[in-house]
Design an enzyme around this catalytic site. Structure first.
Site, short mmCIF file in Angstrom:
data_model
loop_
_atom_site.label_atom_id
_atom_site.label_comp_id
_atom_site.label_asym_id
_atom_site.label_seq_id
_atom_site.Cartn_x
_atom_site.Cartn_y
_atom_site.Cartn_z
N ASP A 46 0.81 -1.22 0.00
CA ASP A 46 0.00 0.00 0.00
C ASP A 46 0.85 1.27 0.00
O ASP A 46 0.44 2.29 -0.56
CB ASP A 46 -0.94 0.00 1.21
CG ASP A 46 -2.14 -0.92 1.00
OD1 ASP A 46 -2.33 -1.39 -0.14
OD2 ASP A 46 -2.87 -1.17 1.96
N LEU A 161 -8.92 2.84 10.70
CA LEU A 161 -9.52 1.57 11.14
C LEU A 161 -8.85 1.06 12.40
O LEU A 161 -9.52 0.55 13.31
CB LEU A 161 -9.41 0.53 10.02
CG LEU A 161 -10.02 -0.84 10.30
CD1 LEU A 161 -11.51 -0.75 10.60
CD2 LEU A 161 -9.77 -1.79 9.13
#
Length: 257
Positions: A46, A161
Site C-alpha cells: 500500500d 480503522l
C-alpha cells in the site's frame, strides 16, 4: 513475443520481490516512459500505491496495483498472465486527497496533500488538548487525547480503522473524524463529516503539550493549528479487479474475525 495492447509503465517498491516481478512483467508486456503510458502499474504494498497516487495525481493516468508487499489493501492479486485483459476489465474509482495547512510558532505554514489521512498526535507523555472547529463553528471545545485524524474513504481502512474509525465506501461523500485514545469526552467516538467541510484543529497549551501533524508521510512538528479540507482540484484514478472490488474488500474487512 510481447503483448503491446496497452502501453504500460511499471513502478516498484524496490524490494527484491517487487523488482523480480517488474522484470518478468516488462519482458512480457514491455515498458514505456510514464508520459507515454496508458496505465501505471504499481508493484509493492500500500505504501507503493500511495506514492504512485501522489506521483501521478492529475495526470489522467489510471493506476493498477499488484501486491508484492506486506500490506495490500489497495492492491490487486499478483498474477503475470492476462494483465492487459485484467486492466481493461477493472473497476475504476476516483481518489480525491485532502490538503493540510499546518501552522507553527516560528515558520511559514506548511501545505501538504494526504491521500489516506491527516493525523495529529502527541509528541510527549502529556495528552494533547485540541479544539475542533467545523466550517467556522466550534464543535468540540476541548478534546483530550493521544491524537485525532481526518481520514478519506481511501484512508478509512488504514490508521483510521486501527483507531476504531468507520470504513467508508470510496464513493461516499464523507470524511471520518476519528480520535486516538480519547480521554475526554471519554465516550466521544468521532464523527462522519460531509466531504466539503473545512476542519480546523487548534492546539491548546502547545508549550506543555506539543503535537505533531502528519499528512500521510509528511510530518510537521510542534504545530499550533491545522486546517484540513478536500483538495478542490486534485484527483487520481485507481483500478480494482472486478472480482475483488473496493466494496468486496470493505465487506470482507468488516466481517473479518
Amino acid at each position: 513475443m510481447k503483448d503491446t495492447s496497452l502501453a504500460l509503465h511499471f513502478v516498484s517498491s524496490g524490494t527484491k520481490e517487487s523488482l523480480s516481478a517488474q522484470k518478468d512483467l516488462v519482458e512480457r508486456y514491455g515498458h514505456v516512459a510514464a508520459e507515454d503510458a496508458d496505465i501505471i502499474v504499481a508493484l509493492g504494498g500500500d505504501g507503493t500505491m500511495l506514492q504512485a497516487l501522489r506521483d501521478f495525481m492529475n495526470t489522467g493516468k489510471p493506476i493498477y496495483g499488484m501486491n508484492r508487499g506486506s500490506v495490500g489493501f489497495l492492491m490487486n492479486e499478483f498474477v503475470i498472465e492476462n494483465l492487459p485483459e485484467r486492466i481493461l476489465a477493472a473497476q475504476m474509482e476516483t481518489i480525491r486527497p485532502l490538503v493540510m495547512v499546518a501552522e507553527t510558532e516560528d515558520a511559514p505554514p506548511v501545505e501538504a496533500l494526504a491521500i489516506n489521512e491527516v493525523s495529529l498526535f502527541r509528541q510527549s507523555y502529556q495528552a494533547a488538548r485540541i479544539r475542533i472547529t467545523i466550517d467556522g463553528k466550534v464543535r468540540l471545545q476541548e478534546l483530550v487525547c493521544d491524537g485525532v485524524m481526518v481520514a478519506t474513504p481511501a484512508g478509512s481502512t488504514a490508521y483510521n480503522l486501527s483507531a476504531q474509525g468507520p470504513i467508508l465506501p470510496l464513493e461516499a461523500p464523507l470524511l471520518a473524524l476519528t480520535p486516538v485514545s480519547p480521554f475526554r469526552p471519554r465516550r466521544w467516538g468521532g464523527a462522519l463529516l460531509p466531504k466539503h467541510v473545512t476542519v480546523r484543529m487548534d492546539l491548546l497549551e502547545t508549550e506543555k503539550r506539543p503535537v505533531n501533524a502528519v499528512a500521510d508521510n509528511n510530518e510537521v512538528k510542534s504545530v499550533t493549528s491545522v486546517t484540513v479540507r478536500e483538495a478542490p482540484n486534485s484527483q487520481v484514478t485507481i483500478l480494482f479487479d472486478k472480482n475483488h472490488s473496493w466494496d468486496e474488500r470493505i465487506l470482507t474487512e468488516q466481517f473479518r474475525h
